[in-house]
Design an enzyme around this catalytic site. Structure first.
Site, PDB file in Angstrom:
ATOM      1  N   ASN A   1       0.659  -1.066   0.355  1.00 19.43           N
ATOM      2  CA  ASN A   1      -0.129   0.171  -0.070  1.00 19.43           C
ATOM      3  C   ASN A   1       1.048   1.289  -0.318  1.00 19.43           C
ATOM      4  OD1 ASN A   1      -1.411   2.011   0.983  1.00 19.43           O
ATOM      5  ND2 ASN A   1      -2.106   1.350   2.246  1.00 19.43           N
TER       6      ASN A   1
ATOM      7  N   GLU B   1      -4.889  -5.838  10.811  1.00 19.08           N
ATOM      8  CA  GLU B   1      -4.667  -4.241  10.472  1.00 19.08           C
ATOM      9  C   GLU B   1      -5.189  -4.112  11.555  1.00 19.08           C
ATOM     10  OE1 GLU B   1      -2.357  -3.293   7.139  1.00 19.08           O
ATOM     11  OE2 GLU B   1      -4.239  -2.207   7.100  1.00 19.08           O
TER      12      GLU B   1
ATOM     13  N   HIS C   1      -9.625   0.764   4.544  1.00 19.50           N
ATOM     14  CA  HIS C   1      -8.171   1.323   5.556  1.00 19.50           C
ATOM     15  C   HIS C   1      -8.003   1.437   6.826  1.00 19.50           C
ATOM     16  CE1 HIS C   1      -4.356   2.297   6.174  1.00 19.50           C
ATOM     17  NE2 HIS C   1      -4.043   0.855   5.386  1.00 19.50           N
TER      18      HIS C   1
ATOM     19  N   SER D   1       3.207  -2.690  10.034  1.00 19.40           N
ATOM     20  CA  SER D   1       5.457  -2.670  10.093  1.00 19.40           C
ATOM     21  C   SER D   1       5.309  -4.097   9.780  1.00 19.40           C
ATOM     22  CB  SER D   1       5.197  -2.017  11.988  1.00 19.40           C
ATOM     23  OG  SER D   1       4.762  -0.875  11.926  1.00 19.40           O
TER      24      SER D   1
ATOM     25  N   GLU E   1      -6.752   4.059   8.396  1.00 19.97           N
ATOM     26  CA  GLU E   1      -6.487   5.681   7.707  1.00 19.97           C
ATOM     27  C   GLU E   1      -8.133   5.974   7.103  1.00 19.97           C
ATOM     28  OE1 GLU E   1      -3.193   5.420   5.810  1.00 19.97           O
ATOM     29  OE2 GLU E   1      -1.646   4.526   7.908  1.00 19.97           O
TER      30      GLU E   1
ATOM     31  N   GLY F   1       2.315   1.766  10.873  1.00 18.93           N
ATOM     32  CA  GLY F   1       2.908   2.987  10.987  1.00 18.93           C
ATOM     33  C   GLY F   1       3.823   3.416  12.276  1.00 18.93           C
TER      34      GLY F   1
ATOM     35  N   LYS G   1       0.158   4.170   0.025  1.00 22.94           N
ATOM     36  CA  LYS G   1      -0.622   5.904   0.651  1.00 22.94           C
ATOM     37  C   LYS G   1      -0.450   6.312  -0.378  1.00 22.94           C
ATOM     38  CE  LYS G   1      -0.062   2.936   4.692  1.00 22.94           C
ATOM     39  NZ  LYS G   1       0.472   3.081   5.987  1.00 22.94           N
TER      40      LYS G   1
HETATM   41  C1  PEP Z   1      -0.947  -0.255   5.945  1.00 22.40           C
HETATM   42  O1  PEP Z   1      -0.582   0.702   5.505  1.00 22.40           O
HETATM   43  O2  PEP Z   1      -1.871  -0.832   5.579  1.00 22.40           O
HETATM   44  C2  PEP Z   1       0.448  -0.574   6.940  1.00 22.40           C
HETATM   45  C3  PEP Z   1       0.626  -1.733   7.238  1.00 22.40           C
HETATM   46  O3  PEP Z   1       1.772   0.624   7.036  1.00 22.40           O
HETATM   47  P1  PEP Z   1       3.091   0.238   8.027  1.00 22.40           P
HETATM   48  O4  PEP Z   1       3.754  -1.233   7.413  1.00 22.40           O
HETATM   49  O5  PEP Z   1       3.411   0.965   7.200  1.00 22.40           O
HETATM   50  O6  PEP Z   1       2.605  -0.358   9.356  1.00 22.40           O
END
Ligand code: PEP
Length: 253
Positions: free
Chosen positions: A11, A169, A97, A214, A99, A175, A13
């Site tokens: 992703n 997630e 997601h 992460s 966000e 992040g 972003k």
């Molecule tokens: C994501 O955006 O779905 C995500 C898991 O981000 P990160 O790997 O940066 O934590």
């Protein structure tokens, strides 16, 4: 022996101009080679999707969107329809997601409508679910995940479930550099699989559940070796070809 082929998705972003996106997908294609040990996909920003689809045409990389709107067309300023995404060659869309949920205020009801629209239009949703830190600390993780699953899949059957990928997630791990332990991930993935089995029967064994939060080359192998962790949704580490390719390589168990 699982019947689920690992699935690693990046992703991107709100990163990458078209030129940067073109370079990144080319570098990822070089780094993963023609026969990676997992299905591989990237979700660039909307404006780069068409170009990345073109660049990825002769590679094993699938290309999709980070978001979409559920209506077919009309007065919805700033939104992007599924017809528009299909027109540029996107094959999947992230739905819900964290966000989108927590920065942009998307509700479970809106996420359900998006899931329904993505499936109706023949694309694959990657349905993202996960609890916030206070929910985990309050012992509510499984309750939150169950609620997100039941609202997203409301009125749907095994046929729809089989065309969906789920991404668990935990919001506190996205992040932040603070990832769930493999045991914490497996506990929730197992719960999701049990919910799917209760709801959709045997089809549940074929639905892929990605972990996200992460994920990096250092923790990917152990996370991916958990029995109900079928892949990863990768944010930060998907923006560099070598780290993303290392996570793809970690899917080879
Ligand atoms: C994501 O955006 O779905 C995500 C898991 O981000 P990160 O790997 O940066 O934590």
């Amino acid at each position: 022996m699982t019947m689920r082929r690992p699935f690693i998705a990046g992703n991107w972003k709100m990163h990458c101009t078209r030129n940067e996106a073109m370079n990144l997908v080319n570098d990822i294609a070089d780094a993963i080679g023609a026969n990676p040990p997992a299905d591989v996909a990237v979700a660039p920003p909307f404006l780069a999707i068409a170009l990345v689809v073109e660049q990825a045409r002769t590679t094993p990389i699938d290309v999709g969107a980070q978001n979409c709107y559920f209506e077919k067309k009309g007065a919805f300023t700033g939104e992007v329809s599924l017809d528009m995404l299909k027109d540029v060659g996107a094959t999947f869309a992230l739905v819900g997601h964290s966000e989108r949920r927590h920065v942009f205020g998307e509700t479970d009801e809106l996420i359900h409508k998006k899931m329904d629209a993505v499936l109706t239009e023949g694309l694959m949703p990657i349905l993202c679910i996960g609890e916030k830190l206070d929910e985990r600390d309050g012992g509510k993780t499984l309750e939150v995940v169950k609620h997100q699953l039941s609202t997203a899949f409301e009125g749907m059957g095994a046929e729809q479930a089989l065309r969906t990928t789920i991404a668990y997630e935990p919001v506190w791990a996205i992040g932040t550099g603070r990832n769930a332990t493999p045991g914490q991930a497996q506990e929730v993935h197992k719960f999701i699989r049990e919910w799917l089995t209760e709801r959709f029967g045997d089809a549940a064994e074929r639905v892929r559940i990605q972990y996200g939060g992460s994920v990096n080359p250092g923790n990917a192998r152990e996370l991916l070796s958990q029995p109900d962790v079928d892949g990863a949704l990768v944010g930060g580490a998907s923006l560099k070809a070598d780290t993303f390719a290392a996570i793809v390589a970690a899917a080879e168990q």
